[in-house]
Design a protein around this motif. Sequence first.
Motif, mmCIF file in Angstrom:
data_model
loop_
_atom_site.group_PDB
_atom_site.id
_atom_site.type_symbol
_atom_site.label_atom_id
_atom_site.label_comp_id
_atom_site.label_asym_id
_atom_site.label_seq_id
_atom_site.Cartn_x
_atom_site.Cartn_y
_atom_site.Cartn_z
ATOM 1 N N GLY A 106 0.783 -1.217 0.000
ATOM 2 C CA GLY A 106 0.000 0.000 0.000
ATOM 3 C C GLY A 106 0.819 1.273 0.000
ATOM 4 O O GLY A 106 0.589 2.173 0.810
ATOM 5 N N PHE A 107 1.778 1.404 -0.922
ATOM 6 C CA PHE A 107 2.536 2.644 -1.035
ATOM 7 C C PHE A 107 1.665 3.780 -1.564
ATOM 8 O O PHE A 107 1.871 4.941 -1.210
ATOM 9 C CB PHE A 107 3.742 2.453 -1.961
ATOM 10 N N GLY A 203 18.018 -0.881 -7.068
ATOM 11 C CA GLY A 203 17.921 0.544 -7.363
ATOM 12 C C GLY A 203 17.673 1.373 -6.120
ATOM 13 O O GLY A 203 17.292 0.849 -5.065
ATOM 14 N N PRO A 204 17.852 2.693 -6.223
ATOM 15 C CA PRO A 204 17.652 3.582 -5.080
ATOM 16 C C PRO A 204 16.187 3.964 -4.894
ATOM 17 O O PRO A 204 15.386 3.903 -5.834
ATOM 18 C CB PRO A 204 18.469 4.812 -5.462
ATOM 19 N N LEU A 205 15.844 4.376 -3.689
ATOM 20 C CA LEU A 205 14.552 5.006 -3.449
ATOM 21 C C LEU A 205 14.622 6.449 -3.930
ATOM 22 O O LEU A 205 15.611 7.144 -3.678
ATOM 23 C CB LEU A 205 14.216 4.973 -1.957
ATOM 24 N N MET A 206 13.567 6.893 -4.595
ATOM 25 C CA MET A 206 13.541 8.254 -5.130
ATOM 26 C C MET A 206 12.309 8.982 -4.625
ATOM 27 O O MET A 206 11.190 8.446 -4.688
ATOM 28 C CB MET A 206 13.540 8.218 -6.661
ATOM 29 N N HIS A 207 12.492 10.188 -4.138
ATOM 30 C CA HIS A 207 11.350 10.976 -3.675
ATOM 31 C C HIS A 207 10.448 11.292 -4.862
ATOM 32 O O HIS A 207 10.935 11.638 -5.951
ATOM 33 C CB HIS A 207 11.837 12.262 -3.013
ATOM 34 N N PHE A 284 8.060 10.169 3.737
ATOM 35 C CA PHE A 284 8.992 9.490 4.637
ATOM 36 C C PHE A 284 8.256 8.650 5.673
ATOM 37 O O PHE A 284 8.725 7.579 6.060
ATOM 38 C CB PHE A 284 9.915 10.507 5.308
ATOM 39 N N ASP A 285 7.093 9.120 6.115
ATOM 40 C CA ASP A 285 6.279 8.291 7.008
ATOM 41 C C ASP A 285 5.869 6.998 6.318
ATOM 42 O O ASP A 285 5.849 5.923 6.925
ATOM 43 C CB ASP A 285 5.030 9.054 7.453
ATOM 44 N N LYS A 289 6.960 3.204 7.509
ATOM 45 C CA LYS A 289 5.936 2.238 7.886
ATOM 46 C C LYS A 289 5.970 1.004 6.996
ATOM 47 O O LYS A 289 5.955 -0.138 7.485
ATOM 48 C CB LYS A 289 4.556 2.890 7.819
ATOM 49 N N LYS A 290 6.039 1.212 5.686
ATOM 50 C CA LYS A 290 5.934 0.084 4.756
ATOM 51 C C LYS A 290 7.206 -0.756 4.698
ATOM 52 O O LYS A 290 7.150 -1.963 4.438
ATOM 53 C CB LYS A 290 5.571 0.592 3.351
ATOM 54 N N LEU A 291 8.362 -0.128 4.925
ATOM 55 C CA LEU A 291 9.628 -0.852 4.860
ATOM 56 C C LEU A 291 10.120 -1.261 6.237
ATOM 57 O O LEU A 291 11.214 -1.806 6.373
ATOM 58 C CB LEU A 291 10.682 0.015 4.146
#
Length: 298
Positions: A106-107, A203-207, A284-285, A289-291
Amino acid sequence: MKSKFRHIALLGKYQLPTAGGTKPSSRLILEKVAQFLHTQGCEVILEHDTAANTGLTGYPVMDVEGIGRSCDLALVVGGDGTMLGYGRQLAQYNVPLIGINQGRLGFITDIPLEDFQTTLKAMIHGEYEEDKRVMMHAKVWRDGHCVFDALALNDVVVNRGATTGMVEMRVEVDGHFVANQRADGLIIATPTGSTAYALSAGGPLMHPSLPAWVMVPIAPHTLSNRPIVLPDTGEVVIDLVAGRDASANFDMQSLASLLLGDRITVTRSKHYARFLHPRGWNYFDTLRKKLHWNEGVA
């Protein structure tokens, strides 16, 4: 207080009750949501396939095009995959979407199913954060002709065949040769898709506010072949040089079989997906939470 959104479309996945009755059916959930919206003074419109597959009746029914032209909000009940599918279809109509999470992570479907009434009531009365997500426009070219055309909200993925070895791809960015890639595949992901397949491939996380996407090789032959972040203002071109039974996937929901010599072009779509989140939401929240970051930290 009157709802800010008068005409609300209800769209959902078609899930049957689980063995042992541990989860309710989609019909029961959708019916509960529809009844709640009705108590808030909203007109509820069911998406055609949602109504047909769940058997839910008693409300007007429209196809996605009708919803795009007539509704001022789409409420999606399901997981991120369900939201991706409807997000792509409704983007051209600029209809905002709210997601009630019936899936796992649920992102982008971030309202918990257990207590949706409290959160949803505030949102439909104007208490929300808006989040616009960039999309990709991808095409598959063969002998100079476009043979497949699709939008992607998460990613465009070139994959090797199920029983064959690596694929070889020639990659250009804005007309500049980058490299010949030998790998199990290649992912071009938006910031939204950076938490999906691209993350699994290293891969990286991207905002999501970044005007960029990431190119991630899948199990590359050369270990120095690393993910690279690219501006989303240009064009990525992938030519299939070698490899059998390769395919191009778009959000892992639509697929094109590839032949040697096929070219895949990826550019930024002129359309955006508009997601509405509860007031106070921030990216970021969601990641934390999801990770499951900080779990076990005192």
